[in-house]
Write a protein that holds these residues in place. Structure first.
Motif, PDB file in Angstrom:
ATOM      1  N   LYS A  46     -15.135   2.329  22.286  1.00 39.20           N
ATOM      2  CA  LYS A  46     -16.153   3.299  22.717  1.00 39.20           C
ATOM      3  C   LYS A  46     -16.096   4.596  21.900  1.00 39.20           C
ATOM      4  O   LYS A  46     -17.105   5.052  21.376  1.00 39.20           O
ATOM      5  CB  LYS A  46     -15.990   3.627  24.211  1.00 39.20           C
ATOM      6  CG  LYS A  46     -16.048   2.428  25.127  1.00 39.20           C
ATOM      7  CD  LYS A  46     -15.923   2.826  26.592  1.00 39.20           C
ATOM      8  CE  LYS A  46     -14.589   3.450  27.002  1.00 39.20           C
ATOM      9  NZ  LYS A  46     -13.414   2.561  26.857  1.00 39.20           N
ATOM     10  N   SER A  47     -14.905   5.193  21.845  1.00 42.94           N
ATOM     11  CA  SER A  47     -14.795   6.490  21.154  1.00 42.94           C
ATOM     12  C   SER A  47     -15.071   6.346  19.664  1.00 42.94           C
ATOM     13  O   SER A  47     -15.713   7.208  19.055  1.00 42.94           O
ATOM     14  CB  SER A  47     -13.409   7.101  21.376  1.00 42.94           C
ATOM     15  OG  SER A  47     -13.221   7.383  22.739  1.00 42.94           O
ATOM     16  N   THR A  48     -14.610   5.259  19.085  1.00 43.13           N
ATOM     17  CA  THR A  48     -14.870   5.028  17.657  1.00 43.13           C
ATOM     18  C   THR A  48     -16.372   4.905  17.422  1.00 43.13           C
ATOM     19  O   THR A  48     -16.919   5.496  16.477  1.00 43.13           O
ATOM     20  CB  THR A  48     -14.157   3.740  17.185  1.00 43.13           C
ATOM     21  OG1 THR A  48     -12.769   3.824  17.533  1.00 43.13           O
ATOM     22  CG2 THR A  48     -14.300   3.546  15.690  1.00 43.13           C
ATOM     23  N   PHE A  89     -16.259  15.679  23.508  1.00 50.38           N
ATOM     24  CA  PHE A  89     -15.067  14.841  23.455  1.00 50.38           C
ATOM     25  C   PHE A  89     -14.440  14.646  24.826  1.00 50.38           C
ATOM     26  O   PHE A  89     -14.714  15.404  25.757  1.00 50.38           O
ATOM     27  CB  PHE A  89     -13.998  15.481  22.561  1.00 50.38           C
ATOM     28  CG  PHE A  89     -14.345  15.462  21.121  1.00 50.38           C
ATOM     29  CD1 PHE A  89     -14.143  14.319  20.368  1.00 50.38           C
ATOM     30  CD2 PHE A  89     -14.878  16.578  20.516  1.00 50.38           C
ATOM     31  CE1 PHE A  89     -14.480  14.290  19.032  1.00 50.38           C
ATOM     32  CE2 PHE A  89     -15.215  16.559  19.175  1.00 50.38           C
ATOM     33  CZ  PHE A  89     -15.015  15.416  18.429  1.00 50.38           C
ATOM     34  N   GLN A  90     -13.543  13.695  24.890  1.00 54.39           N
ATOM     35  CA  GLN A  90     -12.749  13.530  26.105  1.00 54.39           C
ATOM     36  C   GLN A  90     -11.859  14.763  26.270  1.00 54.39           C
ATOM     37  O   GLN A  90     -11.371  15.309  25.292  1.00 54.39           O
ATOM     38  CB  GLN A  90     -11.890  12.271  25.957  1.00 54.39           C
ATOM     39  CG  GLN A  90     -11.416  11.757  27.279  1.00 54.39           C
ATOM     40  CD  GLN A  90     -10.822  10.357  27.167  1.00 54.39           C
ATOM     41  OE1 GLN A  90     -10.961   9.692  26.151  1.00 54.39           O
ATOM     42  NE2 GLN A  90     -10.162   9.933  28.220  1.00 54.39           N
ATOM     43  N   TYR A  91     -11.686  15.242  27.482  1.00 52.82           N
ATOM     44  CA  TYR A  91     -10.932  16.468  27.761  1.00 52.82           C
ATOM     45  C   TYR A  91     -11.408  17.643  26.896  1.00 52.82           C
ATOM     46  O   TYR A  91     -10.615  18.281  26.203  1.00 52.82           O
ATOM     47  CB  TYR A  91      -9.433  16.245  27.581  1.00 52.82           C
ATOM     48  CG  TYR A  91      -8.883  15.217  28.539  1.00 52.82           C
ATOM     49  CD1 TYR A  91      -8.750  15.505  29.889  1.00 52.82           C
ATOM     50  CD2 TYR A  91      -8.530  13.948  28.083  1.00 52.82           C
ATOM     51  CE1 TYR A  91      -8.280  14.542  30.782  1.00 52.82           C
ATOM     52  CE2 TYR A  91      -8.057  12.977  28.976  1.00 52.82           C
ATOM     53  CZ  TYR A  91      -7.932  13.289  30.317  1.00 52.82           C
ATOM     54  OH  TYR A  91      -7.474  12.352  31.187  1.00 52.82           O
ATOM     55  N   LEU A 168     -21.373  12.036  25.827  1.00 49.01           N
ATOM     56  CA  LEU A 168     -20.224  12.503  26.610  1.00 49.01           C
ATOM     57  C   LEU A 168     -19.175  11.405  26.685  1.00 49.01           C
ATOM     58  O   LEU A 168     -19.435  10.318  27.212  1.00 49.01           O
ATOM     59  CB  LEU A 168     -20.686  12.860  28.021  1.00 49.01           C
ATOM     60  CG  LEU A 168     -21.737  13.971  28.099  1.00 49.01           C
ATOM     61  CD1 LEU A 168     -22.817  13.634  29.099  1.00 49.01           C
ATOM     62  CD2 LEU A 168     -21.089  15.293  28.437  1.00 49.01           C
ATOM     63  N   ASP A 169     -17.999  11.684  26.130  1.00 53.21           N
ATOM     64  CA  ASP A 169     -16.931  10.682  26.122  1.00 53.21           C
ATOM     65  C   ASP A 169     -16.059  10.863  27.368  1.00 53.21           C
ATOM     66  O   ASP A 169     -15.309  11.840  27.469  1.00 53.21           O
ATOM     67  CB  ASP A 169     -16.091  10.833  24.843  1.00 53.21           C
ATOM     68  CG  ASP A 169     -15.251   9.589  24.571  1.00 53.21           C
ATOM     69  OD1 ASP A 169     -15.230   8.666  25.425  1.00 53.21           O
ATOM     70  OD2 ASP A 169     -14.608   9.526  23.496  1.00 53.21           O
ATOM     71  N   GLU A 170     -16.180   9.958  28.300  1.00 48.99           N
ATOM     72  CA  GLU A 170     -15.387   9.964  29.540  1.00 48.99           C
ATOM     73  C   GLU A 170     -15.398  11.337  30.218  1.00 48.99           C
ATOM     74  O   GLU A 170     -14.338  11.946  30.437  1.00 48.99           O
ATOM     75  CB  GLU A 170     -13.925   9.569  29.235  1.00 48.99           C
ATOM     76  CG  GLU A 170     -13.801   8.278  28.441  1.00 48.99           C
ATOM     77  CD  GLU A 170     -13.411   7.074  29.282  1.00 48.99           C
ATOM     78  OE1 GLU A 170     -13.386   7.190  30.525  1.00 48.99           O
ATOM     79  OE2 GLU A 170     -13.149   6.026  28.680  1.00 48.99           O
TER      80      GLU A 170
HETATM   81 MG    MG Z   1     -12.007   6.484  24.204  1.00 52.15          MG
END
Ligand code: MG
Ligand code: ADP
Length: 287
Positions: A46-48, A89-91, A168-170
């Motif tokens: 997913k993030s990639t 990004f995440q966080y 939006l990542d997570e």
């Molecule tokens: Mg990820």
């Protein structure tokens, strides 16, 4: 207009013993105005994938075409692509570092070399879009905010760039249920208000189920399924096989139906389920 992914394959540490194929021949097209979800187990890619949407990662095999512009084309201005596609990004709260919320949200617009008046306008716009009272929040330290508020401030920083797509990542990772609801509620509102295209990445079916109109399921770097929530959740066995499962409420509605309650099983979130169950109870009372 859209973000189009064509035969995208990506390998980390290519040619070494650590080579990992993170993306394997992905094809998708996200049209402007949509609210879509990308779901998959941890490590599914997913993030990639989403880092390819704004050119943070360059397509090596295959291509990414943002609003008609190929990221393979050397003439495509990456700065412009990053403005068009905002990535949270995440966080993201780890990237808050200024003394005030205002300064943090103003960081991106300042880099665009906008004048002070326009910067202020954008900061106000972005903070209000994520549900803050501008006057109340602008001079506070980002470090004094709650978890959910910090995250909303970080999202505002991306919105201040006026992107057309918001990825939006997570966004709910690590938040308690109240914080999760706060974030998801704000994302839903901002999609409705600003008509911005939203791409929500999550490993949680519960999050995705509440909001999106169309779902892409990743598994081991491949696009494993795609469809409307109804189409995806009807394949609960397959989802379980790849470690995902369906939202609890989908199972509960199915069980009620099997037990003889005439409920509609085409329901994916708690609010709709509540209404449906009340409707059935009331119609039984009238008999
Ligand atoms: Mg990820
Ligand atoms: P997800 O976001 O769905 O958890 P990722 O895109 O982070 O998936 O990871 C996909 C695959 O690529 C996983 O096998 C992961 O271990 C690997 N990977 C991710 N980032 C890196 C990296 N920087 N270096 C090497 N391998 C990576």
């Amino acid at each position: 207009m859209s973000i189009k992914i064509e035969n995208l394959t990506f390998k980390y540490s290519e040619g070494t013993q650590f080579e990992t194929k993170a993306l394997d021949n992905i094809n998708m097209e996200i049209k402007k105005g949509e609210f879509i979800g990308i779901i998959g187990h941890t490590g599914s890619g997913k993030s990639t994938l989403i880092q390819h949407f704004n050119g943070l990662m360059k397509p090596e095999e295959g291509d990414v075409i943002v609003e008609g512009k190929s990221l393979k084309n050397k003439k495509t201005k990456l700065k412009l692509i990053r403005q068009t596609v905002g990535l949270v990004f995440q966080y993201p709260e780890y990237q808050l570092f200024e003394e005030t919320v205002y300064q943090d949200v103003a960081y991106g617009p300042k880099n665009l070399e906008l004048d002070e008046k326009e910067i202020k306008k954008r900061v106000k716009y972005a903070l209000e879009l994520v549900g803050f009272d501008y006057e109340e929040i602008k001079d506070r330290s980002p470090f004094d905010l709650s978890g959910g508020q910090k995250r909303r401030a970080a999202i505002a920083g991306v919105l201040a760039m006026k992107p057309e797509y918001l990825v939006l990542d997570e966004p709910t990772a690590g938040l308690d249920p109240a914080g999760r609801n706060e974030i998801l509620g704000q994302i839903e509102k901002l999609h409705k208000k600003s008509k911005i295209t939203v791409i929500l990445v999550s490993h949680s079916m519960e999050d995705i189920a509440r909001l999106v109109k169309y779902i892409y399921v990743l598994n081991k770097g491949k696009l494993h399924m795609e469809g409307t929530p109804k189409e995806i959740y009807s394949q609960s066995e397959e989802l379980k096989r790849i470690g995902l499962g369906v939202p609890q409420i989908v199972d509960i509605m199915k069980e009620l139906k099997e037990k003889g309650f005439e409920v509609n099983t085409n329901i994916f979130n708690i609010q709709d389920a509540k209404n449906e169950i009340l409707k059935v109870i009331r119609s039984n009372e009238n008999v």
